[in-house]
Scaffold this motif. Structure first.
Motif, mmCIF file in Angstrom:
data_model
loop_
_atom_site.group_PDB
_atom_site.id
_atom_site.type_symbol
_atom_site.label_atom_id
_atom_site.label_comp_id
_atom_site.label_asym_id
_atom_site.label_seq_id
_atom_site.Cartn_x
_atom_site.Cartn_y
_atom_site.Cartn_z
ATOM 1 N N ASP A 34 -50.269 20.446 -6.702
ATOM 2 C CA ASP A 34 -48.975 20.511 -6.002
ATOM 3 C C ASP A 34 -47.880 21.025 -6.928
ATOM 4 O O ASP A 34 -47.057 21.858 -6.543
ATOM 5 C CB ASP A 34 -48.572 19.120 -5.482
ATOM 6 C CG ASP A 34 -49.485 18.639 -4.368
ATOM 7 O OD1 ASP A 34 -50.359 19.408 -3.941
ATOM 8 O OD2 ASP A 34 -49.330 17.476 -3.935
ATOM 9 N N TYR B 273 -52.032 10.189 -8.897
ATOM 10 C CA TYR B 273 -51.720 10.667 -7.546
ATOM 11 C C TYR B 273 -52.621 11.849 -7.208
ATOM 12 O O TYR B 273 -52.663 12.829 -7.961
ATOM 13 C CB TYR B 273 -50.255 11.114 -7.474
ATOM 14 C CG TYR B 273 -49.257 10.048 -7.888
ATOM 15 C CD1 TYR B 273 -48.777 9.120 -6.964
ATOM 16 C CD2 TYR B 273 -48.810 9.965 -9.202
ATOM 17 C CE1 TYR B 273 -47.864 8.145 -7.342
ATOM 18 C CE2 TYR B 273 -47.892 8.992 -9.591
ATOM 19 C CZ TYR B 273 -47.433 8.085 -8.654
ATOM 20 O OH TYR B 273 -46.532 7.124 -9.037
ATOM 21 N N ASN C 122 -46.414 12.347 0.324
ATOM 22 C CA ASN C 122 -46.920 13.445 -0.517
ATOM 23 C C ASN C 122 -45.882 14.417 -1.062
ATOM 24 O O ASN C 122 -46.208 15.579 -1.302
ATOM 25 C CB ASN C 122 -47.949 14.271 0.273
ATOM 26 C CG ASN C 122 -49.333 13.740 0.009
ATOM 27 O OD1 ASN C 122 -49.694 13.447 -1.138
ATOM 28 N ND2 ASN C 122 -50.095 13.569 1.078
ATOM 29 N N LYS D 213 -45.602 11.017 -6.895
ATOM 30 C CA LYS D 213 -45.706 11.441 -5.490
ATOM 31 C C LYS D 213 -45.354 10.293 -4.543
ATOM 32 O O LYS D 213 -45.716 9.142 -4.793
ATOM 33 C CB LYS D 213 -47.131 11.934 -5.188
ATOM 34 C CG LYS D 213 -47.281 13.434 -5.395
ATOM 35 C CD LYS D 213 -48.711 13.872 -5.256
ATOM 36 C CE LYS D 213 -49.010 14.357 -3.878
ATOM 37 N NZ LYS D 213 -50.331 15.008 -3.788
#
Ligand code: G3P
Ligand code: CA
Length: 240
Positions: A122, A116, A42, A38
């Protein structure tokens, strides 16, 4: 057996780039392996190391650059320096390629040195946005990442990476509800293959570039090999 192009067709092209992934598919890979990190802002990007220096003309940690800053770095390999497909890709850019093909994607969460925050969520959200969750296998050397993935969605396929002998690896994999184990090639023997299959675990081995080992593992019935040379592995898979 799945022919996973390890970081793309990385024997011929700069690893983990759009060019390497496209060429891997052309070379006959049935799977692609890549590594995600990342950025400072982000974003999910595809690169192997925490630091960009080995593969790009720059120095510093991925996590300390924004995506825009990372995109400006040229690839270290002279022949590909001005190739627009040889910058650091976002995971989305790779998913665009995968979406157009029929291949399996192994996303390695590179969380063994830097964990991360939120990377598992994500990645899972993104593969769902692309409706690729059934074509994706998430792996990591970090067992916490594997656990988190299954907590987020128990249907997401996961694989445990390891590079040194872990006596109770099958037990650990079952406890984490993993779907596969991904050992370093020197850790594999017939007993491990038998045990993994007995407990319904797939076995994908890295990194296999020697044709002798490609043949041996193919004949032993393993599920997948990660190779830098997908064209060579394709030839061996096609042998009678
Ligand atoms: O996923 C297999 C292999 O990629 C793991 O090791 O260091 O090449 O990312 P590494
Ligand atoms: Ca990897």
């Amino acid at each position: 057996m799945i022919n996973f192009a390890h970081r793309g067709d990385s024997i011929n092209y700069p690893e983990n780039t759009l060019l390497a992934f496209k060429e891997a598919i052309k070379a006959g890979a049935s799977g692609i392996e890549l590594d995600v990190h990342k950025t400072k802002d982000n974003k999910l990007v595809v690169i192997h190391d925490e630091d960009i220096e080995r593969t790009f003309l720059g120095k510093g940690l991925v996590k300390n650059f924004t995506l825009e800053e990372l995109k400006a770095f040229k690839c270290r390999r002279v022949l590909f320096r001005d190739n627009p497909e040889c910058h650091i890709p976002t995971l989305e850019e790779v998913l665009d390629i995968v979406k157009k093909s029929n291949i399996i994607l192994n996303i390695e969460l590179k969380t063994d040195e830097i964990h991360y925050e939120g990377i598992e969520e994500d990645v899972i959200n993104l593969i769902k946005k692309y409706a690729l969750n059934n074509n994706v296998l998430l792996s990591s050397f970090n067992l916490d990442s594997i656990r988190i993935c299954k907590e987020i969605d128990s249907n997401i396929k996961t694989g445990l990476l390891y590079y040194k002998t872990i006596e109770n690896i099958i037990e650990i994999a079952k406890a984490l509800k993993a779907d596969a184990i991904h050992p370093y090639l020197e850790l594999v023997n017939e007993e491990l293959i038998r045990e993994a299959h007995k407990y319904n675990l797939e076995l994908n081995i890295y990194t296999v570039n020697d044709p002798k080992y490609m043949r041996m593992f193919r004949n032993a019935g393993v599920d997948g090999l990660f190779t830098d040379d997908p064209k060579l592995l394709k030839e061996i898979i096609m042998e009678k």
